[in-house]
Design a protein around this motif. Structure first.
Motif, PDB file in Angstrom:
ATOM      1  N   ARG A 182      -4.248  -3.519  -2.709  1.00 18.28           N
ATOM      2  CA  ARG A 182      -5.293  -4.479  -3.262  1.00 18.28           C
ATOM      3  C   ARG A 182      -5.819  -4.260  -4.256  1.00 18.28           C
ATOM      4  NH1 ARG A 182      -7.168  -2.416   2.003  1.00 18.28           N
ATOM      5  NH2 ARG A 182      -6.311  -3.417   3.507  1.00 18.28           N
ATOM      6  N   GLU A 183      -6.539  -3.709  -4.688  1.00 19.46           N
ATOM      7  CA  GLU A 183      -6.930  -3.575  -6.353  1.00 19.46           C
ATOM      8  C   GLU A 183      -5.939  -3.544  -7.926  1.00 19.46           C
ATOM      9  OE1 GLU A 183      -9.425  -0.938  -5.722  1.00 19.46           O
ATOM     10  OE2 GLU A 183     -10.952  -0.953  -3.909  1.00 19.46           O
ATOM     11  N   ARG A 184      -4.654  -3.403  -7.143  1.00 19.40           N
ATOM     12  CA  ARG A 184      -3.701  -3.864  -8.073  1.00 19.40           C
ATOM     13  C   ARG A 184      -3.767  -2.389  -9.285  1.00 19.40           C
ATOM     14  NH1 ARG A 184      -0.506  -6.509  -8.090  1.00 19.40           N
ATOM     15  NH2 ARG A 184       0.658  -6.352 -10.280  1.00 19.40           N
ATOM     16  N   ARG A 185      -4.585  -1.306  -8.961  1.00 17.50           N
ATOM     17  CA  ARG A 185      -4.515   0.117 -10.012  1.00 17.50           C
ATOM     18  C   ARG A 185      -4.040   0.934  -9.573  1.00 17.50           C
ATOM     19  NH1 ARG A 185      -8.083   3.626  -7.404  1.00 17.50           N
ATOM     20  NH2 ARG A 185      -9.080   3.164  -5.445  1.00 17.50           N
ATOM     21  N   GLN A 186      -3.673   1.781 -10.190  1.00 13.37           N
ATOM     22  CA  GLN A 186      -2.680   3.384 -10.282  1.00 13.37           C
ATOM     23  C   GLN A 186      -3.238   5.023  -9.522  1.00 13.37           C
ATOM     24  OE1 GLN A 186      -0.425   2.908 -13.332  1.00 13.37           O
ATOM     25  NE2 GLN A 186       1.215   2.761 -12.274  1.00 13.37           N
ATOM     26  N   GLN A 187      -3.368   5.753  -9.503  1.00 12.55           N
ATOM     27  CA  GLN A 187      -4.108   7.111  -9.791  1.00 12.55           C
ATOM     28  C   GLN A 187      -2.478   7.782 -10.101  1.00 12.55           C
ATOM     29  OE1 GLN A 187      -4.941   7.558  -5.423  1.00 12.55           O
ATOM     30  NE2 GLN A 187      -3.850   9.319  -5.665  1.00 12.55           N
ATOM     31  N   SER A 188      -3.077   9.295 -10.023  1.00 12.99           N
ATOM     32  CA  SER A 188      -2.250  10.520 -11.392  1.00 12.99           C
ATOM     33  C   SER A 188      -2.321  11.124  -9.651  1.00 12.99           C
ATOM     34  CB  SER A 188      -3.229  10.751 -12.856  1.00 12.99           C
ATOM     35  OG  SER A 188      -2.437  11.715 -12.849  1.00 12.99           O
ATOM     36  N   GLY A 189      -1.226  11.643 -10.067  1.00 14.83           N
ATOM     37  CA  GLY A 189      -1.059  12.391  -8.662  1.00 14.83           C
ATOM     38  C   GLY A 189      -1.496  12.025  -7.059  1.00 14.83           C
ATOM     39  N   LEU A 190      -1.146  12.964  -5.912  1.00 13.64           N
ATOM     40  CA  LEU A 190      -1.429  12.897  -5.107  1.00 13.64           C
ATOM     41  C   LEU A 190      -1.820  14.404  -4.103  1.00 13.64           C
ATOM     42  CD1 LEU A 190      -1.655  10.722  -2.139  1.00 13.64           C
ATOM     43  CD2 LEU A 190       0.573  11.807  -2.031  1.00 13.64           C
ATOM     44  N   GLU A 191      -2.881  14.170  -3.263  1.00 12.58           N
ATOM     45  CA  GLU A 191      -2.901  15.478  -2.997  1.00 12.58           C
ATOM     46  C   GLU A 191      -2.178  15.703  -2.421  1.00 12.58           C
ATOM     47  OE1 GLU A 191      -7.081  15.800  -0.874  1.00 12.58           O
ATOM     48  OE2 GLU A 191      -7.366  13.926  -0.697  1.00 12.58           O
ATOM     49  N   GLU A 192      -1.875  17.337  -1.989  1.00 17.39           N
ATOM     50  CA  GLU A 192      -0.186  17.465  -1.294  1.00 17.39           C
ATOM     51  C   GLU A 192      -0.454  17.635   0.107  1.00 17.39           C
ATOM     52  OE1 GLU A 192       1.910  22.205  -1.024  1.00 17.39           O
ATOM     53  OE2 GLU A 192       0.305  22.005  -2.595  1.00 17.39           O
ATOM     54  N   ARG A 193      -1.829  17.495  -0.229  1.00 19.61           N
ATOM     55  CA  ARG A 193      -1.916  17.520   2.176  1.00 19.61           C
ATOM     56  C   ARG A 193      -1.726  15.930   2.790  1.00 19.61           C
ATOM     57  NH1 ARG A 193      -6.304  15.192   4.628  1.00 19.61           N
ATOM     58  NH2 ARG A 193      -7.588  14.181   3.175  1.00 19.61           N
ATOM     59  N   LEU A 194      -1.660  15.077   1.214  1.00 21.23           N
ATOM     60  CA  LEU A 194      -1.337  13.386   2.451  1.00 21.23           C
ATOM     61  C   LEU A 194       0.219  13.492   1.588  1.00 21.23           C
ATOM     62  CD1 LEU A 194      -4.742  11.683   0.935  1.00 21.23           C
ATOM     63  CD2 LEU A 194      -3.568  12.875   3.397  1.00 21.23           C
ATOM     64  N   VAL A 195       1.175  14.129   1.266  1.00 17.93           N
ATOM     65  CA  VAL A 195       2.574  13.873   1.024  1.00 17.93           C
ATOM     66  C   VAL A 195       2.882  13.955   2.310  1.00 17.93           C
ATOM     67  CG1 VAL A 195       4.243  14.280  -0.917  1.00 17.93           C
ATOM     68  CG2 VAL A 195       2.754  15.127  -1.759  1.00 17.93           C
ATOM     69  N   PRO A 196       3.958  13.434   2.835  1.00 17.99           N
ATOM     70  CA  PRO A 196       4.686  13.137   3.932  1.00 17.99           C
ATOM     71  C   PRO A 196       6.337  14.337   3.493  1.00 17.99           C
ATOM     72  CG  PRO A 196       4.217  10.947   2.790  1.00 17.99           C
ATOM     73  CD  PRO A 196       4.290  11.526   1.433  1.00 17.99           C
ATOM     74  N   PRO A 197       6.420  15.018   4.489  1.00 14.67           N
ATOM     75  CA  PRO A 197       7.210  15.778   4.189  1.00 14.67           C
ATOM     76  C   PRO A 197       8.600  15.586   4.290  1.00 14.67           C
ATOM     77  CG  PRO A 197       6.488  15.523   6.695  1.00 14.67           C
ATOM     78  CD  PRO A 197       5.939  14.982   5.957  1.00 14.67           C
ATOM     79  N   ASP A 198       8.790  14.063   4.356  1.00 13.78           N
ATOM     80  CA  ASP A 198      10.213  13.840   4.767  1.00 13.78           C
ATOM     81  C   ASP A 198      10.395  12.120   4.282  1.00 13.78           C
ATOM     82  OD1 ASP A 198      10.399  13.205   7.400  1.00 13.78           O
ATOM     83  OD2 ASP A 198      10.214  15.142   8.033  1.00 13.78           O
ATOM     84  N   ALA A 199      11.515  11.848   4.302  1.00 16.54           N
ATOM     85  CA  ALA A 199      11.843  10.433   4.346  1.00 16.54           C
ATOM     86  C   ALA A 199      11.687   9.403   5.709  1.00 16.54           C
ATOM     87  CB  ALA A 199      12.835   9.537   3.784  1.00 16.54           C
ATOM     88  N   ASP A 200      11.567  10.698   6.625  1.00 15.74           N
ATOM     89  CA  ASP A 200      11.571   9.503   7.913  1.00 15.74           C
ATOM     90  C   ASP A 200      10.100   9.122   8.092  1.00 15.74           C
ATOM     91  OD1 ASP A 200      13.664   9.326   8.921  1.00 15.74           O
ATOM     92  OD2 ASP A 200      13.824  10.600  10.344  1.00 15.74           O
ATOM     93  N   THR A 201       9.069  10.370   7.917  1.00 14.13           N
ATOM     94  CA  THR A 201       7.477  10.359   8.053  1.00 14.13           C
ATOM     95  C   THR A 201       6.655   9.674   6.942  1.00 14.13           C
ATOM     96  OG1 THR A 201       7.624  12.554   8.650  1.00 14.13           O
ATOM     97  CG2 THR A 201       5.138  11.576   7.589  1.00 14.13           C
ATOM     98  N   ALA A 202       7.366   9.489   5.799  1.00 13.92           N
ATOM     99  CA  ALA A 202       6.947   8.122   4.528  1.00 13.92           C
ATOM    100  C   ALA A 202       7.230   7.122   5.058  1.00 13.92           C
ATOM    101  CB  ALA A 202       7.970   8.358   3.237  1.00 13.92           C
ATOM    102  N   TYR A 203       8.538   6.434   5.125  1.00 14.47           N
ATOM    103  CA  TYR A 203       8.874   5.493   5.607  1.00 14.47           C
ATOM    104  C   TYR A 203       8.094   4.803   7.065  1.00 14.47           C
ATOM    105  CZ  TYR A 203      13.269   4.702   3.644  1.00 14.47           C
ATOM    106  OH  TYR A 203      14.331   4.861   2.509  1.00 14.47           O
ATOM    107  N   ARG A 204       6.972   5.236   7.699  1.00 17.47           N
ATOM    108  CA  ARG A 204       6.464   5.614   8.692  1.00 17.47           C
ATOM    109  C   ARG A 204       5.112   5.433   8.109  1.00 17.47           C
ATOM    110  NH1 ARG A 204       8.637   9.459  12.011  1.00 17.47           N
ATOM    111  NH2 ARG A 204       7.336  11.452  11.486  1.00 17.47           N
ATOM    112  N   VAL A 205       5.049   5.732   7.298  1.00 19.44           N
ATOM    113  CA  VAL A 205       3.381   5.396   6.526  1.00 19.44           C
ATOM    114  C   VAL A 205       3.595   3.835   5.850  1.00 19.44           C
ATOM    115  CG1 VAL A 205       1.677   6.559   4.337  1.00 19.44           C
ATOM    116  CG2 VAL A 205       3.507   7.748   5.865  1.00 19.44           C
TER     117      VAL A 205
END
Length: 261
Positions: free
Chosen positions: A18-41
């Motif tokens: 929405r805000e058309r912005r980026q960030q550097s990196g992502l907290e490890e706890r928020l990285v999906p463990p696999d593709a199926d989880t990522a696609y659900r997100v």
């Protein structure tokens, strides 16, 4: 990764879009463990945004590009309204998130392809395509390409780098044309930068489209009439600079252009 964290990531990615912005990196706890989880997100991101899904993007159909993308299979993402536009297009470079112009065939569906247990065939998918177009995908990513760039599942949750699609005129009688072997050029400010064919990169636009229909069907999602699918880059990936105009030249099939103003 429990549902609470999946929803947290989805809300965060929706906010970045929405805000058309980026960030550097992502907290490890928020990285999906696999593709199926990522696609659900990614599906949750659609819900959070409330934007219409007017198309889809596909990438990484062959091993060479898969290695560049750090994946072992093709990937996909949603294209949201109003991000499908007729050529020529001008976008503000500063408002694009790590932009990449990719020359791609765009398939527009004439009929729904709902989820089902039986796999779709290439012939069925061909019958469902109302028109095939030359195009450029203006890919974007909500994560800065730096040393903290997160693993591929985070990118899938973000829509696999989906951005805008620039659409050319429909290719007349595309079913009887040699789509696979047509030379396609990517020209920047008048200079040739890349060359490719569908045969080399994706075999034929119907091949990735069939893969997508079956992959979505597996997860209970269907393709819909009117949606436009960007079927995968024919000329690889490169980084545009401010002031550059990119022309995708599909020979007798037409040209498409996009300027990073």
């Amino acid at each position: 990764m429990d549902l609470t964290r999946q929803r947290e990531l989805a809300r965060h990615l929706a906010t970045l879009r929405r805000e058309r912005r980026q960030q550097s990196g992502l907290e490890e706890r928020l990285v999906p463990p696999d593709a199926d989880t990522a696609y659900r997100v990614a599906r949750m991101v659609e819900e959070e945004l409330g934007w219409d899904v007017v198309g889809w993007k596909i990438a990484g159909m062959k091993p060479g590009l898969q290695r560049q993308l750090r994946t072992s299979s093709p990937i996909y993402g949603r294209v949201f309204s109003p991000l499908i536009k007729a050529s020529p297009v001008s976008v503000e470079h500063a408002s694009q998130c790590s932009p990449i112009p990719e020359v791609e065939y765009q398939a527009r569906l004439g009929t729904d392809l709902p989820p089902r247990t039986r796999r779709y065939t290439v012939e069925e998918i061909g019958d469902a395509v109302a028109s095939l177009h030359p195009g450029i995908e203006l890919a974007e990513c909500r994560f800065v390409h730096d040393a903290a760039f997160p693993p591929m599942p985070a990118i899938l949750a973000d829509g696999a780098g989906s951005g805008s699609i620039v659409l050319g005129e429909a290719i007349p009688n595309w079913q009887s044309r040699d789509i696979a072997n047509q030379d396609v050029l990517l020209i920047c400010n008048g200079a040739l930068r890349r060359r490719g064919t569908a045969a080399e990169a994706i075999d034929h636009p119907l091949v990735p489209l069939t893969w997508l229909a079956n992959e979505l069907s597996r997860t209970g999602i269907g393709l819909k009439a009117g949606q436009t699918i960007s079927t995968g880059t024919l000329t690889g990936m490169l980084r545009p600079k401010v002031g550059e105009t990119y022309v995708a030249d599909f020979g007798p099939f037409g040209t498409v252009s996009a300027t990073y103003a």
